[in-house]
Structures are given as structure tokens and as C-alpha cells.
Design a protein around this motif. Sequence first.
Motif, PDB file in Angstrom:
ATOM      1  N   LYS A   1      38.247  25.227  26.629  1.00 43.86           N
ATOM      2  CA  LYS A   1      37.753  25.706  25.376  1.00 43.86           C
ATOM      3  C   LYS A   1      36.312  25.523  25.309  1.00 43.86           C
ATOM      4  CE  LYS A   1      38.557  21.653  22.223  1.00 43.86           C
ATOM      5  NZ  LYS A   1      39.247  21.298  20.862  1.00 43.86           N
ATOM      6  N   ASN A   2      35.780  24.422  25.915  1.00 45.41           N
ATOM      7  CA  ASN A   2      34.352  24.322  25.818  1.00 45.41           C
ATOM      8  C   ASN A   2      33.661  24.727  27.177  1.00 45.41           C
ATOM      9  OD1 ASN A   2      34.590  22.477  23.682  1.00 45.41           O
ATOM     10  ND2 ASN A   2      35.223  20.440  25.129  1.00 45.41           N
ATOM     11  N   ARG A   3      34.316  25.616  27.812  1.00 50.80           N
ATOM     12  CA  ARG A   3      33.689  26.160  28.978  1.00 50.80           C
ATOM     13  C   ARG A   3      32.940  27.643  28.720  1.00 50.80           C
ATOM     14  NH1 ARG A   3      38.868  25.267  32.940  1.00 50.80           N
ATOM     15  NH2 ARG A   3      39.110  23.073  32.369  1.00 50.80           N
ATOM     16  N   ILE A   4      32.013  27.988  29.453  1.00 50.72           N
ATOM     17  CA  ILE A   4      31.484  29.325  29.558  1.00 50.72           C
ATOM     18  C   ILE A   4      32.412  30.327  30.225  1.00 50.72           C
ATOM     19  CG2 ILE A   4      29.042  28.436  29.326  1.00 50.72           C
ATOM     20  CD1 ILE A   4      28.551  29.488  32.264  1.00 50.72           C
ATOM     21  N   PRO A   5      32.521  31.468  30.085  1.00 45.90           N
ATOM     22  CA  PRO A   5      33.373  32.422  30.840  1.00 45.90           C
ATOM     23  C   PRO A   5      33.006  32.237  32.236  1.00 45.90           C
ATOM     24  CG  PRO A   5      32.666  33.663  28.962  1.00 45.90           C
ATOM     25  CD  PRO A   5      31.882  32.278  29.151  1.00 45.90           C
ATOM     26  N   LEU A   6      34.158  32.317  33.157  1.00 49.08           N
ATOM     27  CA  LEU A   6      33.964  32.042  34.638  1.00 49.08           C
ATOM     28  C   LEU A   6      33.054  32.955  35.240  1.00 49.08           C
ATOM     29  CD1 LEU A   6      34.444  30.464  37.416  1.00 49.08           C
ATOM     30  CD2 LEU A   6      36.526  31.900  37.728  1.00 49.08           C
ATOM     31  N   SER A   7      33.149  34.299  34.652  1.00 49.22           N
ATOM     32  CA  SER A   7      32.589  35.622  35.117  1.00 49.22           C
ATOM     33  C   SER A   7      30.809  35.554  35.110  1.00 49.22           C
ATOM     34  CB  SER A   7      32.820  36.909  34.242  1.00 49.22           C
ATOM     35  OG  SER A   7      32.836  36.504  32.905  1.00 49.22           O
ATOM     36  N   ASP A   8      30.490  34.700  33.983  1.00 42.38           N
ATOM     37  CA  ASP A   8      29.212  34.356  33.872  1.00 42.38           C
ATOM     38  C   ASP A   8      28.717  33.718  35.092  1.00 42.38           C
ATOM     39  OD1 ASP A   8      29.335  35.515  31.185  1.00 42.38           O
ATOM     40  OD2 ASP A   8      28.665  33.566  30.400  1.00 42.38           O
ATOM     41  N   TYR A   9      29.480  32.960  35.681  1.00 41.29           N
ATOM     42  CA  TYR A   9      28.939  32.199  36.864  1.00 41.29           C
ATOM     43  C   TYR A   9      29.039  32.911  37.981  1.00 41.29           C
ATOM     44  CZ  TYR A   9      29.297  28.884  40.775  1.00 41.29           C
ATOM     45  OH  TYR A   9      29.191  28.060  42.234  1.00 41.29           O
ATOM     46  N   LEU A  10      30.038  33.458  38.187  1.00 44.23           N
ATOM     47  CA  LEU A  10      30.577  34.188  39.799  1.00 44.23           C
ATOM     48  C   LEU A  10      29.809  35.795  39.760  1.00 44.23           C
ATOM     49  CD1 LEU A  10      34.445  33.553  40.189  1.00 44.23           C
ATOM     50  CD2 LEU A  10      32.144  32.157  41.084  1.00 44.23           C
ATOM     51  N   ARG A  11      29.654  36.384  38.437  1.00 46.63           N
ATOM     52  CA  ARG A  11      29.065  37.760  38.452  1.00 46.63           C
ATOM     53  C   ARG A  11      27.491  37.739  38.761  1.00 46.63           C
ATOM     54  NH1 ARG A  11      32.880  41.567  38.187  1.00 46.63           N
ATOM     55  NH2 ARG A  11      34.792  41.111  36.965  1.00 46.63           N
ATOM     56  N   SER A  12      26.952  36.494  38.538  1.00 43.62           N
ATOM     57  CA  SER A  12      25.527  36.422  38.720  1.00 43.62           C
ATOM     58  C   SER A  12      25.120  35.960  40.036  1.00 43.62           C
ATOM     59  CB  SER A  12      24.874  35.369  37.697  1.00 43.62           C
ATOM     60  OG  SER A  12      25.696  34.039  37.969  1.00 43.62           O
ATOM     61  N   GLN A  13      26.230  36.162  41.095  1.00 44.90           N
ATOM     62  CA  GLN A  13      25.916  35.964  42.548  1.00 44.90           C
ATOM     63  C   GLN A  13      26.125  37.257  43.389  1.00 44.90           C
ATOM     64  OE1 GLN A  13      27.937  32.176  43.749  1.00 44.90           O
ATOM     65  NE2 GLN A  13      27.895  31.772  41.582  1.00 44.90           N
ATOM     66  N   GLY A  14      25.531  37.588  44.359  1.00 40.77           N
ATOM     67  CA  GLY A  14      25.638  38.886  44.975  1.00 40.77           C
ATOM     68  C   GLY A  14      27.051  38.667  45.974  1.00 40.77           C
ATOM     69  N   ARG A  15      27.511  37.276  46.140  1.00 44.39           N
ATOM     70  CA  ARG A  15      28.684  37.287  47.258  1.00 44.39           C
ATOM     71  C   ARG A  15      29.855  37.477  46.474  1.00 44.39           C
ATOM     72  NH1 ARG A  15      29.752  30.737  47.693  1.00 44.39           N
ATOM     73  NH2 ARG A  15      29.356  30.402  45.388  1.00 44.39           N
ATOM     74  N   PHE A  16      30.139  37.596  45.394  1.00 45.38           N
ATOM     75  CA  PHE A  16      31.081  37.816  44.339  1.00 45.38           C
ATOM     76  C   PHE A  16      30.920  39.406  43.397  1.00 45.38           C
ATOM     77  CE2 PHE A  16      31.179  33.322  44.098  1.00 45.38           C
ATOM     78  CZ  PHE A  16      32.292  33.019  44.744  1.00 45.38           C
ATOM     79  N   GLU A  17      29.934  40.378  43.954  1.00 47.63           N
ATOM     80  CA  GLU A  17      29.865  41.572  43.402  1.00 47.63           C
ATOM     81  C   GLU A  17      31.099  42.352  43.502  1.00 47.63           C
ATOM     82  OE1 GLU A  17      26.536  43.271  45.466  1.00 47.63           O
ATOM     83  OE2 GLU A  17      27.549  43.309  47.413  1.00 47.63           O
ATOM     84  N   HIS A  18      31.938  42.087  44.244  1.00 52.73           N
ATOM     85  CA  HIS A  18      33.325  42.924  44.661  1.00 52.73           C
ATOM     86  C   HIS A  18      34.429  42.476  43.947  1.00 52.73           C
ATOM     87  CE1 HIS A  18      33.751  39.147  46.802  1.00 52.73           C
ATOM     88  NE2 HIS A  18      34.978  39.304  47.066  1.00 52.73           N
ATOM     89  N   LEU A  19      34.213  41.244  42.895  1.00 46.27           N
ATOM     90  CA  LEU A  19      35.568  40.707  42.381  1.00 46.27           C
ATOM     91  C   LEU A  19      35.795  41.759  41.179  1.00 46.27           C
ATOM     92  CD1 LEU A  19      34.804  37.131  41.801  1.00 46.27           C
ATOM     93  CD2 LEU A  19      36.068  38.008  43.614  1.00 46.27           C
ATOM     94  N   SER A  20      37.304  41.996  41.284  1.00 44.94           N
ATOM     95  CA  SER A  20      37.905  42.494  40.198  1.00 44.94           C
ATOM     96  C   SER A  20      38.391  41.692  38.708  1.00 44.94           C
ATOM     97  CB  SER A  20      39.237  43.403  40.412  1.00 44.94           C
ATOM     98  OG  SER A  20      40.345  42.485  41.031  1.00 44.94           O
ATOM     99  N   ASP A  21      38.622  42.255  37.772  1.00 46.24           N
ATOM    100  CA  ASP A  21      39.125  41.333  36.663  1.00 46.24           C
ATOM    101  C   ASP A  21      40.279  40.538  37.267  1.00 46.24           C
ATOM    102  OD1 ASP A  21      36.998  42.087  35.039  1.00 46.24           O
ATOM    103  OD2 ASP A  21      38.216  43.686  33.932  1.00 46.24           O
ATOM    104  N   GLU A  22      41.264  41.201  37.869  1.00 45.53           N
ATOM    105  CA  GLU A  22      42.552  40.602  38.436  1.00 45.53           C
ATOM    106  C   GLU A  22      41.856  39.295  39.374  1.00 45.53           C
ATOM    107  OE1 GLU A  22      46.363  41.730  40.804  1.00 45.53           O
ATOM    108  OE2 GLU A  22      45.182  43.135  40.200  1.00 45.53           O
ATOM    109  N   ASP A  23      40.965  39.603  40.250  1.00 45.99           N
ATOM    110  CA  ASP A  23      40.481  38.360  40.977  1.00 45.99           C
ATOM    111  C   ASP A  23      40.078  37.171  40.103  1.00 45.99           C
ATOM    112  OD1 ASP A  23      41.013  39.953  43.494  1.00 45.99           O
ATOM    113  OD2 ASP A  23      38.947  40.847  43.387  1.00 45.99           O
ATOM    114  N   LEU A  24      39.199  37.539  38.926  1.00 50.89           N
ATOM    115  CA  LEU A  24      38.842  36.387  38.494  1.00 50.89           C
ATOM    116  C   LEU A  24      39.632  35.716  37.696  1.00 50.89           C
ATOM    117  CD1 LEU A  24      35.700  38.203  36.486  1.00 50.89           C
ATOM    118  CD2 LEU A  24      35.526  36.326  38.100  1.00 50.89           C
ATOM    119  N   ARG A  25      40.825  36.344  37.197  1.00 48.34           N
ATOM    120  CA  ARG A  25      41.844  35.641  36.730  1.00 48.34           C
ATOM    121  C   ARG A  25      42.813  34.877  37.797  1.00 48.34           C
ATOM    122  NH1 ARG A  25      42.533  40.613  33.684  1.00 48.34           N
ATOM    123  NH2 ARG A  25      44.121  41.326  35.418  1.00 48.34           N
ATOM    124  N   ALA A  26      42.694  35.208  38.936  1.00 50.30           N
ATOM    125  CA  ALA A  26      43.562  34.245  40.028  1.00 50.30           C
ATOM    126  C   ALA A  26      42.597  33.224  40.325  1.00 50.30           C
ATOM    127  CB  ALA A  26      43.539  35.218  41.177  1.00 50.30           C
TER     128      ALA A  26
END
Length: 282
Positions: free
Chosen positions: A239-264
Motif C-alpha cells: 500500500k505504500n508503494r508507487i505504481p510499478l508502471s511509474d518505474y518501468l514505463r519511464s525506461q525505453g527498454r520497457f516501452e513494449h510492455l502491455s498492462d497484462e505484462d505489468l501485472r505478471a
Amino acid sequence: MILPGNTSCQGCPISLAMRCLDEIENPVLVMPAGCSTVVAGLHPNSAMKIPVIHVPFASTNAVACGVKEAYKRTGVKANVVAWMGDGAADIGFATLSASAVRKDDLITIVVDNEAYMNTGTQASLSTFWMAKTSTSPMGKGEEKRNLALIMIAHRVDYVATATVGYIEDLRRKFRKAGEINGFRFIQIHCPCPPGWRFPSEKTIEMARKAVMSGAWILFEFYERKLNFSGIGRKYAEKKNRIPLSDYLRSQGRFEHLSDEDLRAIEEAIEEEWKVLKGLSGN
């Protein structure tokens, strides 16, 4: 510990970590090829203010063990540090593991930028799951290994994870490792601007986002006890964490991730937290 005007990339996290070596009394670096050797420079010149021994990939801990023994026999006090990237920890794992089992009296530091950055951003065993690299252009298919957890399984004297995002915590762990004896291991999260494809002025922000999202877990293992350390304790609770997407989607190496990928990925991170909480008794 490191001179200005060295050859590190702009925003290089490894050069930030190197500056913290002044917390360790009389450090002597044993260093295989990698980004760190580029920063240190070529003989007869050096960007380091301390002794550095450059060695082949697979021999780092074996050489460090011999150097430590040499210092002991000559009566000279020195903290021998096997300093390597995550790629060298892959290639040199046999000597790293054997050194840990022997409980060699030295410090092993892995600056983990999650790929073989010095030779073109090839995937390593520490590369984040689904990250794009030059050898995983569609995204890495295997989950990353937890090297610090493997070191705990070796029953070594001290294991810690750290990050350049929280320098005071990193400095404290360097200082502690320098004050105790036995086999000590520290894995430092080192976000790489060119390899991860984010602006070079965002290194510290990226490192902190990794911790705040729960993707990089700060802990120490000492005297057979695991404790979450520093600000990392806060993020043991989801509950104290920021959304994982805030971290991963700010990097070009993860630009291809889908919402399903993020959940996994989130589920995999939760499993890692569950293992570590089990070891900590929390």
C-alpha cells in the motif's frame, strides 16, 4: 576515491558508488573487465586514488583471495574488495561461489546495471524480466536471478542490497562491511542511462523509483538474521508503494510492455517479497 574527469558516461551510477569507497579503510580493488574498468582507466594512468588490480572475468574472487592472503602474510592491513558488474558475476560465478563457501575474508561488491553494458547491452542473468536488450530485442524471456539471496544460501557473514538512489544507506553498508570480518557481499542497484534508455540526469530518480515501486528490495543479512533496511522498510507494505508502471514505463527498454505484462511482473515481485519476508520472520 575517484578523480574528476574520468571516462564514465553522464549520469553513471557506478562512479557514484565508487565515491563511497572512502567509507572502507584501506580498500584495494580487484576488478575484472566491465564498465568499472573503463571508469578506472588504462595503465599507467588511473582515475582511482586507490590500488586497482585488473584481472580476467572468471578469476576475480580467486585473485582477491590470494591478494588478501598476501597482505596478511606481510602484516599490512587492507580491505580487499572484489568489485564487479553483474555480467562478471555471471561469468565468474564459480569462483564467487567457492569464495563464499570458504568464507574468504574479503568484500565482494556487485554493481548491478542489469546487463553487459560495456559491450553493447547484452542480457545478463540479472537483467529484469521482459526488458529489451541487444540479445533480447523482444524482451527477456527469463526472470532475473536474486544473487543476494543466493549468497545468503551460502551462509556467508554479511549480505546487503543497496542503491545509488539512497547514498547514506549505501555508505552505511560499505562502512559496516569494512568493520567486520569474513565474507561480505553487497549488491548495488545501478540504473544505466544509455542501457535502460532514460535521460542521464534521471539516475537518482530512477534508482529511487525502483525502491519505491518495490522492484528493488533493500535488506541486510547479518548474524543469521534478515532485516529490511533504511527507507526500504516502508515499501514492504504494498500500500505504500508507487505504481510499478511509474518505474518501468519511464525506461525505453520497457516501452513494449502491455498492462497484462505489468501485472505478471507485479506478481513476480510480490513472490520475491514473500520469500524475503519469510526469511525475516515478518
